[in-house]
Design a protein around this motif. Sequence first.
Motif, mmCIF file in Angstrom:
data_model
loop_
_atom_site.group_PDB
_atom_site.id
_atom_site.type_symbol
_atom_site.label_atom_id
_atom_site.label_comp_id
_atom_site.label_asym_id
_atom_site.label_seq_id
_atom_site.Cartn_x
_atom_site.Cartn_y
_atom_site.Cartn_z
ATOM 1 N N ALA A 533 12.331 -36.862 -25.757
ATOM 2 C CA ALA A 533 12.137 -35.636 -26.539
ATOM 3 C C ALA A 533 12.179 -34.394 -25.667
ATOM 4 O O ALA A 533 12.681 -33.344 -26.095
ATOM 5 C CB ALA A 533 10.805 -35.719 -27.292
ATOM 6 N N THR A 534 11.652 -34.490 -24.452
ATOM 7 C CA THR A 534 11.664 -33.311 -23.583
ATOM 8 C C THR A 534 13.079 -32.911 -23.199
ATOM 9 O O THR A 534 13.343 -31.732 -22.930
ATOM 10 C CB THR A 534 10.845 -33.574 -22.314
ATOM 11 N N GLN A 535 13.995 -33.868 -23.185
ATOM 12 C CA GLN A 535 15.386 -33.546 -22.867
ATOM 13 C C GLN A 535 16.058 -32.770 -23.997
ATOM 14 O O GLN A 535 17.074 -32.104 -23.775
ATOM 15 C CB GLN A 535 16.177 -34.839 -22.602
ATOM 16 N N LEU A 536 15.519 -32.836 -25.196
ATOM 17 C CA LEU A 536 16.083 -32.086 -26.319
ATOM 18 C C LEU A 536 15.718 -30.607 -26.260
ATOM 19 O O LEU A 536 16.325 -29.790 -26.954
ATOM 20 C CB LEU A 536 15.591 -32.678 -27.644
ATOM 21 N N ARG A 537 14.709 -30.277 -25.465
ATOM 22 C CA ARG A 537 14.271 -28.884 -25.255
ATOM 23 C C ARG A 537 13.969 -28.184 -26.585
ATOM 24 O O ARG A 537 14.451 -27.084 -26.850
ATOM 25 C CB ARG A 537 15.319 -28.107 -24.461
ATOM 26 N N LEU A 538 13.156 -28.843 -27.387
ATOM 27 C CA LEU A 538 12.747 -28.269 -28.666
ATOM 28 C C LEU A 538 11.384 -27.611 -28.507
ATOM 29 O O LEU A 538 10.445 -28.239 -27.992
ATOM 30 C CB LEU A 538 12.651 -29.362 -29.735
ATOM 31 N N PRO A 539 11.230 -26.355 -28.938
ATOM 32 C CA PRO A 539 9.910 -25.713 -28.829
ATOM 33 C C PRO A 539 8.846 -26.436 -29.644
ATOM 34 O O PRO A 539 7.660 -26.369 -29.317
ATOM 35 C CB PRO A 539 10.162 -24.299 -29.371
ATOM 36 N N GLU A 540 9.263 -27.126 -30.707
ATOM 37 C CA GLU A 540 8.291 -27.848 -31.529
ATOM 38 C C GLU A 540 7.629 -28.991 -30.764
ATOM 39 O O GLU A 540 6.475 -29.338 -31.044
ATOM 40 C CB GLU A 540 8.968 -28.396 -32.789
ATOM 41 N N VAL A 541 8.337 -29.590 -29.812
ATOM 42 C CA VAL A 541 7.744 -30.648 -28.993
ATOM 43 C C VAL A 541 6.607 -30.077 -28.158
ATOM 44 O O VAL A 541 5.502 -30.638 -28.099
ATOM 45 C CB VAL A 541 8.813 -31.299 -28.094
ATOM 46 N N ASP A 542 6.865 -28.929 -27.525
ATOM 47 C CA ASP A 542 5.822 -28.295 -26.722
ATOM 48 C C ASP A 542 4.647 -27.851 -27.594
ATOM 49 O O ASP A 542 3.480 -27.984 -27.198
ATOM 50 C CB ASP A 542 6.395 -27.082 -25.983
ATOM 51 N N LEU A 543 4.943 -27.348 -28.793
ATOM 52 C CA LEU A 543 3.881 -26.897 -29.687
ATOM 53 C C LEU A 543 3.003 -28.062 -30.130
ATOM 54 O O LEU A 543 1.767 -27.949 -30.162
ATOM 55 C CB LEU A 543 4.497 -26.210 -30.908
ATOM 56 N N PHE A 544 3.633 -29.192 -30.443
ATOM 57 C CA PHE A 544 2.859 -30.360 -30.867
ATOM 58 C C PHE A 544 1.979 -30.863 -29.728
ATOM 59 O O PHE A 544 0.803 -31.198 -29.938
ATOM 60 C CB PHE A 544 3.805 -31.469 -31.331
ATOM 61 N N ILE A 545 2.510 -30.910 -28.524
ATOM 62 C CA ILE A 545 1.722 -31.351 -27.368
ATOM 63 C C ILE A 545 0.545 -30.418 -27.134
ATOM 64 O O ILE A 545 -0.571 -30.846 -26.824
ATOM 65 C CB ILE A 545 2.614 -31.445 -26.117
ATOM 66 N N ASP A 546 0.782 -29.104 -27.290
ATOM 67 C CA ASP A 546 -0.301 -28.130 -27.111
ATOM 68 C C ASP A 546 -1.414 -28.350 -28.127
ATOM 69 O O ASP A 546 -2.601 -28.261 -27.799
ATOM 70 C CB ASP A 546 0.243 -26.705 -27.237
ATOM 71 N N ARG A 547 -1.033 -28.640 -29.385
ATOM 72 C CA ARG A 547 -2.053 -28.861 -30.416
ATOM 73 C C ARG A 547 -2.869 -30.117 -30.131
ATOM 74 O O ARG A 547 -4.081 -30.140 -30.319
ATOM 75 C CB ARG A 547 -1.403 -28.954 -31.789
ATOM 76 N N ILE A 548 -2.196 -31.165 -29.665
ATOM 77 C CA ILE A 548 -2.909 -32.393 -29.296
ATOM 78 C C ILE A 548 -3.870 -32.107 -28.153
ATOM 79 O O ILE A 548 -5.038 -32.528 -28.169
ATOM 80 C CB ILE A 548 -1.908 -33.499 -28.892
ATOM 81 N N ARG A 549 -3.392 -31.375 -27.144
ATOM 82 C CA ARG A 549 -4.230 -31.059 -25.988
ATOM 83 C C ARG A 549 -5.437 -30.227 -26.398
ATOM 84 O O ARG A 549 -6.559 -30.478 -25.955
ATOM 85 C CB ARG A 549 -3.398 -30.312 -24.942
ATOM 86 N N GLN A 550 -5.217 -29.225 -27.250
ATOM 87 C CA GLN A 550 -6.327 -28.386 -27.702
ATOM 88 C C GLN A 550 -7.343 -29.195 -28.487
ATOM 89 O O GLN A 550 -8.553 -29.008 -28.339
ATOM 90 C CB GLN A 550 -5.787 -27.240 -28.559
ATOM 91 N N ARG A 551 -6.859 -30.092 -29.328
ATOM 92 C CA ARG A 551 -7.778 -30.912 -30.127
ATOM 93 C C ARG A 551 -8.622 -31.813 -29.221
ATOM 94 O O ARG A 551 -9.833 -31.953 -29.426
ATOM 95 C CB ARG A 551 -6.976 -31.753 -31.123
#
Length: 555
Positions: A533-551
């Motif tokens: 997924a990181t190779q697709l360079r989608l901002p939504e991937v980073d956003l989802f990871i950030d939400r998981i980390r914040q939770r």
Amino acid sequence: MSETKKPSRSLAGIAGIVAVATMISKVFGLVRQQAIAAAFGVGPAAGAYNFAYVIPGFLLILLGGINGPFHSAIVSVLSKRKQSEVAPIVETITTLVGGLLLLVTIGLIVFADPLMHLVAPGLYISPEVAQAQGVTPEQFQVLAQTRAIAVQQFRIMAPMALLAGLIGIGFGTLNASDQYWLPSISPLFSSVTVLIGIGVLAFQLGPQITTPQYAVLGGIVLAWGTLAGGVLQWLVQLPAQARAGMGGLRLRFDFHRPEVKEIIKIMGPATFSSGMMQINVWTDLFFASFLPQAAAAVSALGYAGLLVNTPLGILSNMILVPLMPVFSRLTDPADWPELKGRIRQGLLLTAVAMLPLSAIMIALAFPIVRVVYERYAFDKSASHLTASLLIAYSVGMFVYLARDVLVRVFYALGDGDTPFRISIVNIFLNAVLDFLLIKPFGASGLVLATVGVNVTSSIALLVILHRRLHGLPWRELGWPILGLSLGSAIAGGSSWATLKACEQFLGTEGIMTQLLELTTAGSVGLAVFALFATQLRLPEVDLFIDRIRQRLLRR
């Protein structure tokens, strides 16, 4: 117009309270299902309970659920009133609804047998018809026992109709007074009372609890435990409601108050609309009752459904709760370009969360079921049946949540009619697909029918949005989802290969061995998907990871 009472908590704070309370309730719900599986497996007691709970559960979700019509109507009206004005409104609504639902409860008790015939007609087939359909005498005996237990359970749980309305009113009243923890956590009381009932029965009977001769007693314990949980869920609300000055158990007959009429006006259409999905659940169980092993099928449907709905419910809150107010702010035609981008973001976040989870659950369905449920009465054959249904459920996780995202867009646009019309069509489509798929696929066909309904409704919602918003970014939406689907397939294959390799070295028996293999295979699958997924360079991937980390950091 009275002054609107301003909430004392931020949206983020409210969402955090609800999320934590929801997770605790879901954990207790999973433990309850584990206890039911261990004590009764997929036998008559558990199967009858699933049939008997259709109508009481329907009413509890419809009337007593958070975000249900009672809850929504109460909040929308009371939040516009001063707190000093609320008590007479709540007490009048409680009197009106309580009286009507008391009559419904009496009707459910009196007409329990014909209503159960309506819910599960397959349990009422004659010996001649059963023989013609290839049902063995042993299977017919189980069907008859399941029917008898289900009718008895239904009569015991009939008061849930009255409790559902009272609980829904309490939820709405407490939320309107800025109290969110108790309404969100109170569903666990039902799980706790069922667990206590099973625990007492297990203490008295010991290993005999899993034997068929105690199925009737087990069914009674499940029903009374459920009813006790509903009573407790309602009672714990009353002190908090009284302390907040939001009314009590006083009878009031001010039915002509404008606020009461407004609540009823909102409640009627919302109740009918919310009932559409529950009708689909009843349709599935209607067809399931004609299977030779109906009790086992509906039990496995419940066990597998919980395994999917637990992560789905948690992740859906992370995606849907922040998006709804964003959609609502972008309804002006001048803001539609940004709205289209947010729709794309919501669907891609759904894909990032659901597609890899679906693929990994499909690959690891059997060990997941074994780790969660396989003990005592729940044997390996029950695991195989439940795993097949878990695979079918997992196939549709993405479209299930994607449909919810799209429905929220229509609500934000002030259009509740379009999702409602599609829901009506889905009732008939679901029945047709159930009829076509149950014969070749058995119980799994019922789940695949639901998946098919969600796919068609999602496509219909997308097409209508495309026309209404003068075009959606199909290319920017389609290619990333295709890429995420490919990455998820690779992740699922990696999990399956890792599982098989672990089984070669460690074997397949023993809870700790199974848990180790499951954790290892699942971690490999998630790691492979993350790299892809990181190779697709989608901002939504980073956003989802950030939400998981914040939770996680918040916890």
